[in-house]
Scaffold this active site. Sequence first.
Site, PDB file in Angstrom:
ATOM      1  N   GLU A  53       0.934  -1.268   0.205  1.00  0.00           N
ATOM      2  CA  GLU A  53       0.294   0.586  -0.208  1.00  0.00           C
ATOM      3  C   GLU A  53       0.668   1.177   0.041  1.00  0.00           C
ATOM      4  OE1 GLU A  53      -2.874   0.768   3.444  1.00  0.00           O
ATOM      5  OE2 GLU A  53      -3.975   2.069   2.021  1.00  0.00           O
ATOM      6  N   GLU A  73       4.875   4.753   3.263  1.00  0.00           N
ATOM      7  CA  GLU A  73       4.911   6.308   3.721  1.00  0.00           C
ATOM      8  C   GLU A  73       5.411   7.358   4.260  1.00  0.00           C
ATOM      9  OE1 GLU A  73       1.320   7.698   4.502  1.00  0.00           O
ATOM     10  OE2 GLU A  73       3.093   9.050   4.734  1.00  0.00           O
ATOM     11  N   ASP A 131      -2.503  12.259  -2.921  1.00  0.00           N
ATOM     12  CA  ASP A 131      -2.737  13.669  -2.792  1.00  0.00           C
ATOM     13  C   ASP A 131      -2.674  13.506  -4.694  1.00  0.00           C
ATOM     14  OD1 ASP A 131      -1.638  13.205   0.035  1.00  0.00           O
ATOM     15  OD2 ASP A 131       0.409  13.987  -0.594  1.00  0.00           O
ATOM     16  N   LYS A 146      -3.610  21.904  -9.296  1.00  0.00           N
ATOM     17  CA  LYS A 146      -2.840  22.903  -9.426  1.00  0.00           C
ATOM     18  C   LYS A 146      -2.344  21.974 -10.813  1.00  0.00           C
ATOM     19  CE  LYS A 146      -2.645  26.553  -6.248  1.00  0.00           C
ATOM     20  NZ  LYS A 146      -1.933  27.371  -4.736  1.00  0.00           N
ATOM     21  N   ASP A 180     -11.148  11.012  -4.189  1.00  0.00           N
ATOM     22  CA  ASP A 180     -12.036  11.783  -4.142  1.00  0.00           C
ATOM     23  C   ASP A 180     -12.515  12.728  -4.898  1.00  0.00           C
ATOM     24  OD1 ASP A 180     -10.110  13.200  -2.885  1.00  0.00           O
ATOM     25  OD2 ASP A 180     -11.450  14.984  -1.623  1.00  0.00           O
ATOM     26  N   THR A 236     -10.743   3.347   4.983  1.00  0.00           N
ATOM     27  CA  THR A 236      -9.049   4.239   5.346  1.00  0.00           C
ATOM     28  C   THR A 236      -9.694   5.579   5.953  1.00  0.00           C
ATOM     29  OG1 THR A 236      -8.996   5.353   3.235  1.00  0.00           O
ATOM     30  CG2 THR A 236      -7.357   3.588   3.250  1.00  0.00           C
ATOM     31  N   GLU A 282     -11.282   7.647   3.748  1.00  0.00           N
ATOM     32  CA  GLU A 282     -12.306   7.586   3.243  1.00  0.00           C
ATOM     33  C   GLU A 282     -13.860   7.793   4.338  1.00  0.00           C
ATOM     34  OE1 GLU A 282     -12.890   4.183  -0.061  1.00  0.00           O
ATOM     35  OE2 GLU A 282     -12.765   2.673   2.170  1.00  0.00           O
TER      36      GLU A 282
END
Length: 210
Positions: A37, A62, A112, A116, A148, A187, A190
């Site tokens: 992940e 991460e 992320d 822009k 999203d 998550t 989520e």
Amino acid sequence: MKKPLPADSGILFPKDLPAEPVDWLRLFGKEGPVELEVGCGKGRYLLERAADHPDRLFVGLEFARAYVLTIEKRARQRGLANIRLFREEAARFFRDCLGDRSLHAFHLFYPDPWPKTRHHRRRLIQDEFLADLRRVLVPGGIIQIATDHEGYFEWMARKFNQWKGTFLIEADIIDSPRKRHGLKGRTNYEVRFLEEGRPLYFLNGQRTGF
Ligand SMILES: C[S@@+](CC[C@H](N)C(=O)[O-])C[C@H]1O[C@@H](n2cnc3c(N)ncnc32)[C@H](O)[C@@H]1O
């Protein structure tokens, strides 16, 4: 420069990245299908999935220090022997540290979006990254992505579409995922987005056998 992490606990790997692809057998001390992940945040999904599938091996990437420390603590508290964490940037890790056909599943939840235009090159899903994903996933390897952000969803769908023979991906847009699909948050992001009733966008599929 990265702030050093505490001494190696066996779960977290803050040391210099290996010059060659990571050897899962050495890393975990046992064999099994490996799921990875990217951007696992506080690890809600990784920890739950590792507990549900003790026969599988889970790698979390991460780069936020506080998050990897949280996941490590929880993995230890829950006695999960099948999790390893790297505080690393994902594109680099894929390029330099993953062997050919070394992953059975790739999970990416709410990356992320870099909305822009001038920041689009910072998005993780790029042609080079998909070339690495193709290389490192076994044929039939699972791909699960959620966002999203409509713009990033369309960007990712377009990128995957360029690799039609290699990835079989289904796109899904769901207005009220909790109501329509009983989706419980996998998550932390989520959970929050479901509570807010936002539309969510999914790309699910697999790497084909070619
Ligand atoms: C928006 S948060 C989502 C966290 C989690 N997936 C969730 O759904 O709750 C994105 C996370 O990915 C991490 N991240 C972003 N880009 C990354 C990269 N290139 N490599 C590793 N981690 C990354 C960030 O530190 C952050 O924790």
